[in-house]
Design an enzyme around this catalytic site. Structure first.
Site, PDB file in Angstrom:
ATOM      1  N   ALA A 321       0.618  -1.629   0.102  1.00  0.00           N
ATOM      2  CA  ALA A 321      -0.062   0.268   0.148  1.00  0.00           C
ATOM      3  C   ALA A 321       0.848   0.976  -0.146  1.00  0.00           C
ATOM      4  O   ALA A 321       1.767   1.412  -0.601  1.00  0.00           O
ATOM      5  CB  ALA A 321      -1.272   0.063   1.304  1.00  0.00           C
ATOM      6  N   SER A 322       0.741   2.066   0.728  1.00  0.00           N
ATOM      7  CA  SER A 322       1.066   3.277   0.525  1.00  0.00           C
ATOM      8  C   SER A 322       2.316   2.715   1.235  1.00  0.00           C
ATOM      9  O   SER A 322       3.574   4.372   0.958  1.00  0.00           O
ATOM     10  CB  SER A 322       0.326   4.977   1.132  1.00  0.00           C
ATOM     11  OG  SER A 322      -0.820   4.896   0.375  1.00  0.00           O
TER      12      SER A 322
END
Length: 621
Positions: A321-322
């Site tokens: 993810a981020s």
């Protein structure tokens, strides 16, 4: 007169001869009578005893090495266990003995005979273990009926004791009985049939150090196999002790913070790669494996949807993810597609072809540079940066940063994760890489997969300004007196593929994630301690480009995973942490508070409250 003297001398000599002869006859008579007594009267009894009394070698099991944490708190020791054994040569009549034993123990006659058959013919003169670690009540019963149970013996042997139930179970591991193939391999010279060896964790990885060397008694035994006399003893040699890098109190804190959530927490010392915490939830009790785990318990562990037997820190693979935006930022700066002053405009989406790729912030972030984009986790900024970098260049920087490959930790079953390239997709799916897929990759979605340990190693390297360490589990190997036999030195495996200048830019962005006015993790600030980190929310199932969901309306198993990676203090980090909470939805609200509490516990700050951080509704990335 002379004749009389000669006659007296002859008589005296004659009497002496007669007396000596009578003595000799008497002595031989006594010996003859004794032989008659032994051979004819009690000959059969002594003949029977001479065939049943014998000298045997009785093996003495060595104590396995102890395991301590980094502060020398005892984690694993040994306790005495009473094993019920049988020597088949002495257990005659065998059927009658086993039937009587069955009555006393509650085990069926069939189960007892099956255990004996499993041991094989070679065990005829050796003790065969029928039941391990019997209770003291059963021990008393067996001792009370000892004369009814020829060949049945109680062996007292050291067995493993895991002091802190379920704590660091995946890191420490457990033991299991050695099998025939392993015995035949020659890899375990000090182990015999029925012994246990490490099956998991450091118990397995450091088996050669922990396993001691057997000793033995040369003993004389009677007809019932009972020891009459110890003739000679060779003392066993205890295994070596391990001092782990793990911090027991911090490990227990991490496990409490995980609670009922599935997931993992890894904490490292960025200066040397020491594993301070390796928590995987749900866990299991290693003591259940002592003497062989029951079928019911094993089945329950296997059927548990939380996969308690998997070490999620090294075996579970998640989209980063981020947190992957750190890689995208470093790659963009190194490839010069962006610099410190480059800005992109975020209106809440990025139009690519005929699609809109949405930012997590539906109203957009406006104009952002790379530091702001990291702090606010702007998807649109990294879509555009990733598009310019390209998938293969991104993969090069990710691999160079330790992702998509094994960390080299001394634990079995570590997974490498996956960092995709265009060539990989061509080989795997027989399809060309699509430009739109690069946008997903650049924000840590798509095919990307990492383990929590990989992310901990990576964020440690960012914190220590570029050095990648092999995670270290054991600091030293010691003897029973505490003398260090071998130090295990830190091992540098490489460096981040980034200049100090560009690392400094990214580090500033990570600092503002917590300490910036619009940072996604600003709710976890600690007075006096600067934390640098990155939140992330990993999708559990594939979605169409730009498709939005209300996670609260999804069932728990479809909700997003929550990530947070960080290090502290930011300028000279002493701890780096990676947290993954499965289906925790948002990194800022589920994972970041766990890291905050661990930093607080490790670095100390008595003025900081430990209340749970409330979710920031405006910035939930």
């Amino acid at each position: 007169m002379g004749g009389i003297h000669k006659h007296s001398d002859r008589d005296w000599i004659k009497h002496r001869y007669i007396g000596g002869g009578l003595c000799i006859i008497f002595i031989f008579g006594v010996l003859f009578l004794r032989l008659v007594y032994l051979q004819m009267i009690h000959g059969e009894e002594y003949r029977r005893l001479s065939t049943t009394n014998c000298v045997r070698l009785k093996s003495i099991k060595s104590s396995r090495g102890l395991i301590y944490d980094r502060n020398h708190n005892l984690l694993v020791d040994n306790r005495p266990a009473f094993d019920l054994t049988i020597v088949l040569e002495d257990a005659k009549p065998l059927k009658q003995t086993l039937e009587r034993l069955s009555e006393l123990t509650g085990d069926t006659y069939e189960d007892l005979t099956a255990t004996i058959k499993k041991a094989g013919r070679s065990a005829f003169y050796k003790p065969v273990v029928l039941k391990r670690d019997i209770t003291r009540n059963l021990l008393a019963v067996i001792e009370a009926h000892q004369f009814d149970l020829p060949g049945i013996l109680i062996d007292i042997e050291p067995t493993r004791n895991y002091i802190h139930k379920k704590t660091a179970a995946h890191l420490i591991g457990y033991l299991g009985e050695i099998n025939k193939e392993e015995l035949a391999s020659g890899k375990f010279p000090n182990v015999r049939s029925g012994d246990s060896i490490g099956r998991y964790g450091v118990e397995k990885s450091f088996e050669a150090d922990l396993q001691g060397k057997r000793g033995g008694h040369q003993v004389e035994v009677d007809v019932n196999g009972r020891v009459i006399k110890i003739l000679k003893t060779v003392e066993p040699v205890s295994g070596k002790d391990l001092v782990l890098t793990m911090d027991l109190s911090l490990q227990q804190k991490a496990e409490r913070l995980l609670g009922e959530n599935d997931g993992a927490v890894v904490a490292l010392d960025p200066s040397n790669g020491d594993v301070l915490v390796m928590a995987s939830s749900p866990s299991f009790d290693q003591n259940d494996f002592i003497g062989g785990i029951s079928t019911e318990k094993w089945q329950a562990l296997r059927d548990d949807p939380g996969r308690p037997m998997n070490n999620k820190a090294i075996q579970a693979e998640y989209p980063p993810a981020s947190t992957y935006k750190i890689i995208t930022a470093l790659a963009g700066l190194e490839e010069k597609v962006i610099d410190r002053n480059s800005t992109f405009f975020c209106p809440g989406f990025y139009k690519f072809g005929n699609r809109r790729y949405h930012c997590w912030h539906r109203y957009g972030h406006g104009h952002l540079n790379v530091v702001d984009a990291i702090a606010q986790s702007c998807d649109v900024f990294f879509y555009q940066a990733g598009e310019k970098i390209g998938v293969d260049a991104l993969a090069t920087y990710a691999h160079g940063s330790g992702l998509g490959r094994l960390t080299g930790i001394r634990l079995a079953h570590e997974r490498p994760g996956l960092i995709p390239t265009s060539a990989w997709k061509k080989k795997r799916f027989k399809e060309r890489w699509q430009a739109g897929e690069t946008l997903s990759i650049s924000i840590g979605q798509g095919f990307n997969l990492v383990t929590p340990l990989q992310m901990a190693v990576f964020i440690s390297a960012v914190g220590n300004k570029g050095t990648l360490y092999r995670p270290r589990l054991v600091k030293s190997v010691q003897d029973a007196k505490g003398q260090v036999i071998r130090e295990i030195e830190p091992d540098i495996t490489g460096g981040l593929p980034a200049s100090q200048k560009n690392l400094a830019i990214v580090r500033q962005g990570l600092l503002e994630v917590v300490h910036g006015n619009r940072g996604t993790a600003r709710r976890i600030r600690l007075p006096g301690i600067q934390i640098a980190g990155k939140t992330g929310t990993a999708q559990v199932f594939s979605r169409k480009a730009g498709e939005k969901f209300d996670n609260k309306k999804l069932r728990r198993t479809l909700q997003d995973h929550a990530w947070f990676v960080c290090y502290a203090p930011a300028q000279n980090p002493k701890i780096a942490i990676a947290v993954i909470i499965e289906h925790g939805e948002h990194g800022s609200s589920a994972a970041a508070p766990v890291a905050k509490e661990l930093i607080h516990a490790y670095l100390g700050n008595p003025d900081v409250p430990t209340a749970v951080v409330k979710q920031d509704q405006a910035y939930v990335e």
